[in-house]
Write a protein that holds these residues in place. Structure first.
Motif, PDB file in Angstrom:
ATOM      1  N   TYR A 154       0.823  -1.212   0.000  1.00  0.00           N
ATOM      2  CA  TYR A 154       0.000   0.000   0.000  1.00  0.00           C
ATOM      3  C   TYR A 154       0.858   1.263   0.000  1.00  0.00           C
ATOM      4  CZ  TYR A 154      -4.385  -2.516   0.860  1.00  0.00           C
ATOM      5  OH  TYR A 154      -5.482  -3.308   0.759  1.00  0.00           O
ATOM      6  N   SER A 199       2.260   1.890  -3.368  1.00  0.00           N
ATOM      7  CA  SER A 199       1.328   2.334  -4.413  1.00  0.00           C
ATOM      8  C   SER A 199       0.564   3.597  -4.017  1.00  0.00           C
ATOM      9  CB  SER A 199       0.379   1.198  -4.803  1.00  0.00           C
ATOM     10  OG  SER A 199      -0.152   0.583  -3.659  1.00  0.00           O
ATOM     11  N   ALA A 215       0.905   4.965 -11.109  1.00  0.00           N
ATOM     12  CA  ALA A 215       0.382   4.052 -12.126  1.00  0.00           C
ATOM     13  C   ALA A 215       0.903   4.441 -13.506  1.00  0.00           C
ATOM     14  CB  ALA A 215      -1.145   4.057 -12.104  1.00  0.00           C
ATOM     15  N   PRO A 269      -1.149   8.368  -6.288  1.00  0.00           N
ATOM     16  CA  PRO A 269      -1.302   6.986  -6.763  1.00  0.00           C
ATOM     17  C   PRO A 269      -1.401   6.891  -8.291  1.00  0.00           C
ATOM     18  CG  PRO A 269      -2.801   7.395  -4.926  1.00  0.00           C
ATOM     19  CD  PRO A 269      -2.139   8.704  -5.254  1.00  0.00           C
ATOM     20  N   GLU A 270      -2.172   7.828  -8.899  1.00  0.00           N
ATOM     21  CA  GLU A 270      -2.354   7.749 -10.358  1.00  0.00           C
ATOM     22  C   GLU A 270      -1.062   8.083 -11.103  1.00  0.00           C
ATOM     23  OE1 GLU A 270      -4.071   9.640  -8.270  1.00  0.00           O
ATOM     24  OE2 GLU A 270      -4.515  11.637  -9.063  1.00  0.00           O
ATOM     25  N   GLU A 316      -8.000  -8.902 -11.563  1.00  0.00           N
ATOM     26  CA  GLU A 316      -6.809  -8.120 -11.227  1.00  0.00           C
ATOM     27  C   GLU A 316      -5.702  -8.362 -12.249  1.00  0.00           C
ATOM     28  OE1 GLU A 316      -8.439  -6.083  -8.858  1.00  0.00           O
ATOM     29  OE2 GLU A 316      -6.381  -5.947  -8.103  1.00  0.00           O
ATOM     30  N   PHE A 338       1.925  -1.098 -10.668  1.00  0.00           N
ATOM     31  CA  PHE A 338       0.599  -1.705 -10.582  1.00  0.00           C
ATOM     32  C   PHE A 338       0.499  -2.531  -9.312  1.00  0.00           C
ATOM     33  CE2 PHE A 338      -2.449  -5.098 -11.148  1.00  0.00           C
ATOM     34  CZ  PHE A 338      -3.541  -4.428 -11.684  1.00  0.00           C
ATOM     35  N   LEU A 339      -0.646  -2.440  -8.636  1.00  0.00           N
ATOM     36  CA  LEU A 339      -0.887  -3.275  -7.456  1.00  0.00           C
ATOM     37  C   LEU A 339      -2.081  -4.178  -7.720  1.00  0.00           C
ATOM     38  CD1 LEU A 339      -0.666  -4.111  -4.422  1.00  0.00           C
ATOM     39  CD2 LEU A 339      -2.098  -2.130  -3.881  1.00  0.00           C
ATOM     40  N   ALA A 340      -1.843  -5.477  -7.669  1.00  0.00           N
ATOM     41  CA  ALA A 340      -2.957  -6.425  -7.705  1.00  0.00           C
ATOM     42  C   ALA A 340      -3.417  -6.613  -6.269  1.00  0.00           C
ATOM     43  CB  ALA A 340      -2.515  -7.750  -8.308  1.00  0.00           C
ATOM     44  N   PHE A 341      -4.654  -6.191  -5.983  1.00  0.00           N
ATOM     45  CA  PHE A 341      -5.149  -6.135  -4.608  1.00  0.00           C
ATOM     46  C   PHE A 341      -5.387  -7.515  -4.017  1.00  0.00           C
ATOM     47  CE2 PHE A 341      -6.655  -1.688  -3.558  1.00  0.00           C
ATOM     48  CZ  PHE A 341      -5.976  -1.084  -4.601  1.00  0.00           C
ATOM     49  N   GLN A 388      -6.454  -6.644 -15.461  1.00  0.00           N
ATOM     50  CA  GLN A 388      -6.114  -5.215 -15.405  1.00  0.00           C
ATOM     51  C   GLN A 388      -4.620  -5.003 -15.551  1.00  0.00           C
ATOM     52  OE1 GLN A 388      -8.005  -3.066 -12.100  1.00  0.00           O
ATOM     53  NE2 GLN A 388      -9.503  -4.694 -11.997  1.00  0.00           N
ATOM     54  N   LEU A 396      -2.854  -2.797 -18.462  1.00  0.00           N
ATOM     55  CA  LEU A 396      -2.176  -1.545 -18.106  1.00  0.00           C
ATOM     56  C   LEU A 396      -0.675  -1.596 -18.374  1.00  0.00           C
ATOM     57  CD1 LEU A 396      -4.128  -0.678 -14.834  1.00  0.00           C
ATOM     58  CD2 LEU A 396      -4.289   0.466 -17.036  1.00  0.00           C
TER      59      LEU A 396
END
Lengths: 256, 495
Positions: free
Chosen positions: A52, A55, A83, A79-80, A162, A88-91, A165, A169
């Motif tokens: 966290y 990111s 990105a 955060p953006e 995830e 990238f964070l896969a939650f 995405q 991305l």
């Protein structure tokens, strides 16, 4: 090479009902370009907090240390912006967005990132083509694109979403936070393939997991053991196997 | 704590919106002196060249109004309105028809441009001679430019289909029998304080008549604009749809920015005969007042539809983002057996806006059905109330209602309230009511932002998702505009 991702003395805390709680207590970690690293550790060791903080989640307060990504001060970015820079964070627990069409969300995200990277936006046709190729690879039904983001998805569907995405991305650095939890063996293979096929000189990843199982499929270059907010041991892929057999005790004792 | 403070600041930033469409057009005006008395009513009627019965109707309404009191039950507050301190009639001075757009008042064109009206449509609106032949548009626009319809377009196409679409003042003169028969038959002059006021002094609005068996060949659209300082606007709309006929009517509103509060009290009446259907869509974006709540429009509206025929259907869809006060309850009286009433609503309040809105579904006949989907979004220091009545009368055998009220809160200084009134006088009737209240969570915002979306895009996406069930009921071109409005209302100044 070594200044791709560099974390030094990182300390962070969270506000727990009015009293600050220290979670990261001095993390030092370097992930070179093109490498995949794994972090293993018992519950509450700070693995998810690290993901966290990297990111950009605002609940955490960084009290000391630094993190740079591609030479930029990561902690100063929104955060953006992270990105857009390729993170990238896969939650671990993907968030539901009621009423927000999944395909629309994916396209908005892809184009936001493309715009920020100075690339042309994808029109509806080009996007659909790209997304169809990826859903096929991940054995996802087209129907999942029509549903609201993560709403009513099974645990496995959320994790695949995830990875979908992530692939769309095209990050240069991905953090996978317990992406293997809740996956059966077939889904695990598919997800691992989704990560492995991105592997190359321009893709790095940090895989957070409890289980050595995932690391059979995504073989890491380095494995770090984390406990009580610190990295207490680092080694090659064999560390995961040792952990699986003997547990964390010996690492904890060695660190004490 | 820092994280919490920061969140609140972020949300406040998000919630701040600047009124993008605040502008005022400077056009020569013909204005009646301030004040409201019988003379004002007579003047309006005379200027409109109305028949004697209309003047009598107005005067009767005016005398009723004098006896009435402003309602106080709504959850809104405002300083007392001085009804004598306003102009009740304003009309742009007539000029001969321009030959081309070059001859049209540039101020008027600027207004159209800011509203995003395409050029060829501007020519039609401005009454440029020959413009009609140049381009056929699928939307007919009856532009109500400050109390008077500047132009009515596409009348020919509609005439060929037998549809009457004209300013109500013209209908009073030229379709006197129809107006006389139906005006006030759904919303009687003495229905409520604001309806009585409107009945006495309404200056314009639209009239639609769709004859038997005719599907109106195009969407009907009216841009209401309030454009003169201190001019209360009192629109009156009457839509009559005969057996097996149908119409879709679009009403869109934007207004110039100004300092003083403005009163707006419109009345809309809809009448649907056997198997007829009426779809009435509204996007309302009047000036909501500044960040401190100064200025802004008072919007006190009475909208009601009568499903008189069997299997008739009336559907209200509204997106309400503007006005400092909204007091509005588009309703359906389901008198025809098997008739259907629908209400889809998105109400957004921000800063110091107040909205008390909802619907009434009055089930009189057997097998009538109604659906209510109301989405309320509150931000800033605003307060929003859903107030709805579902009434099943003794004869409403097997009548059904489904109501869903969802509230979304942005920040921690706003309020959302749901006040449902449910009355059932028939044992066989079925009524369902669902309600939720939620906040945009930090989790949702962070999830979107970690995918590269800016904070304002994330809020826009989440809010639009929240409103999806309502937005999909809007005609396509309106849906796009409505999405933009939601963005503008909530996000304006981030970044």
């Amino acid at each position: 090479m070594s200044d791709f991702l560099k974390i030094q003395g990182l300390e962070a805390r969270i506000d727990a009902d009015g009293t600050p709680k220290e979670i990261l207590k001095g993390i030092d970690l370097e992930i070179p370009k093109g490498e995949i690293h794994a972090i293993m550790g018992p519950n509450g060791s700070g693995k998810s907090t690290l993901s966290y903080v990297l990111s950009g989640r605002e609940d955490y307060e960084v009290t000391s240390g630094s993190a740079t990504f591609k030479g930029e001060d990561l902690l100063a970015l929104e955060p953006e912006e992270r990105a857009a820079l390729g993170m990238f964070l896969a939650f671990q627990s993907p968030v539901e967005l009621p009423g927000v069409n999944n395909a629309n969300f994916l396209r908005t995200a892809v184009n936001a990132v493309r715009r920020a990277r100075g690339e042309d936006e994808l029109d509806a046709v080009a996007f659909l083509k790209a997304v169809r190729a990826e859903t096929k690879r991940l054995s996802m039904s087209d129907e999942m694109l029509k549903r609201a983001v993560n709403v009513g998805f099974s645990g496995g569907e959320k994790k695949r979403n995830e990875v979908l995405q992530m692939r769309l991305l095209q990050p240069s650095f991905a953090i996978l936070d317990e992406t293997d939890s809740g996956l059966d063996i077939d889904a695990l293979r598919i997800v691992a393939d989704g990560v492995n096929s991105l592997r190359g000189p321009d893709f790095s990843a940090l895989v957070i997991t409890h289980h050595q199982r995932l690391l059979d499929y995504i073989v890491p270059d380095r494995v770090h053991v984390m406990a009580k907010g610190k990295i207490i041991y680092s080694g090659g892929p064999e560390v995961a196997k040792t952990l699986e057999k003997q547990g964390y005790t010996q690492f904890l004792e060695a660190a004490a | 704590m820092p994280a919490v403070t920061e969140t609140r600041e972020t949300v406040e930033k998000l919630a701040k919106s600047s009124y993008e469409w605040g502008f005022e057009t400077d056009i020569e005006m013909d204005i009646a002196p301030k004040g409201l008395n019988e003379e004002t009513v007579r003047l309006i009627s005379a200027r409109k060249e109305e028949p004697e019965w209309m003047l009598e109707w107005r005067l009767k309404a005016f005398r009723m109004w004098l006896e009435m009191k402003e309602p106080e039950w709504a959850k809104v507050s405002h300083p007392p309105i001085d009804y004598q301190d306003a102009h009740y009639f304003a009309q742009p001075k007539k000029k001969p028809g321009p030959k081309s757009l070059d001859e049209v008042d540039p101020e008027l064109l600027k207004t159209y441009a800011k509203l995003g009206i395409p050029l060829h449509e501007q020519a039609l609106l401005a009454g440029v001679e020959g413009a009609e032949e140049q381009k056929r548009m699928p939307v007919a626009v009856d532009a109500v430019f400050d109390s008077v319809s500047v132009a009515t377009t596409f009348r020919k196409t509609l005439e060929e289909a037998g549809v009457i679409f004209c300013p109500i003042s013209e209908a009073i003169r030229e379709h006197s029998d129809l107006v006389k028969q139906y005006l006030g038959s759904v919303v009687p002059a003495g229905d409520n304080f604001f309806a009585a006021l409107n009945s006495a002094v309404f200056t314009d609005g639209s009239f639609v008549y769709v004859p038997k068996g005719v599907r109106c060949p195009m969407e009907l659209s009216t841009y209401f604009r309030i454009n003169a300082r201190n001019t209360g606007q009192f629109e009156r709309t009457l839509i009559i749809v005969e057996e097996r006929a149908s119409v879709s009517y679009l009403e869109g509103c934007t207004a110039p920015q100004r300092d003083e509060n403005q009163l707006h009290a419109a009345v809309v009446e809809l009448i649907a005969m056997d198997d007829a259907s009426i779809k009435y869509s509204t996007v309302q974006n009047w000036y909501p007042g500044d960040d401190e709540g100064r200025g802004g429009i008072y919007n006190f509206v009475t909208k009601r539809g009568a499903c008189r025929g069997v299997r008739s259907k009336i559907s209200w869809t509204q997106v309400e983002t503007g006005s400092s006060i909204t007091w509005k309850y588009p309703s359906c009286v389901l008198a025809g057996e098997g008739s259907v009433g629908e209400f889809y609503s998105v109400a957004v309040t921000n800063n110091h806006q107040q909205a008390d809105t909802g619907t009434k579904m009055i089930h009189l006949a057997p097998n009538t059905r109604s659906t209510i989907i109301a989405k309320t979004i509150s931000a800033g220091k605003s307060d929003s109330t859903y107030r709805g009545l579902v009434r099943m009368q003794p004869k409403a055998r097997n009548a059904r209602n489904f109501t869903q009220c969802d509230s979304l809160l942005i920040g921690d200084q706003c309020g959302a309230h749901t006040v449902p009134y449910i009355e059932s006088r028939n044992m066989t009737a079925r009524i369902e009511h669902e309600a939720t209240t939620s906040k945009i969570s930090e989790d949702q915002l962070f999830y979107c932002r970690s995918r590269g979306l800016s904070e304002e895009d994330a809020v826009g996406l989440i809010v639009n998702g929240f409103c999806r069930e309502v937005l999909k009921e809007l005609p396509m071109e309106f849906a796009v505009e409505a999405q933009k409005l939601l963005q503008i209302s909530l996000e304006g100044s981030v970044g």
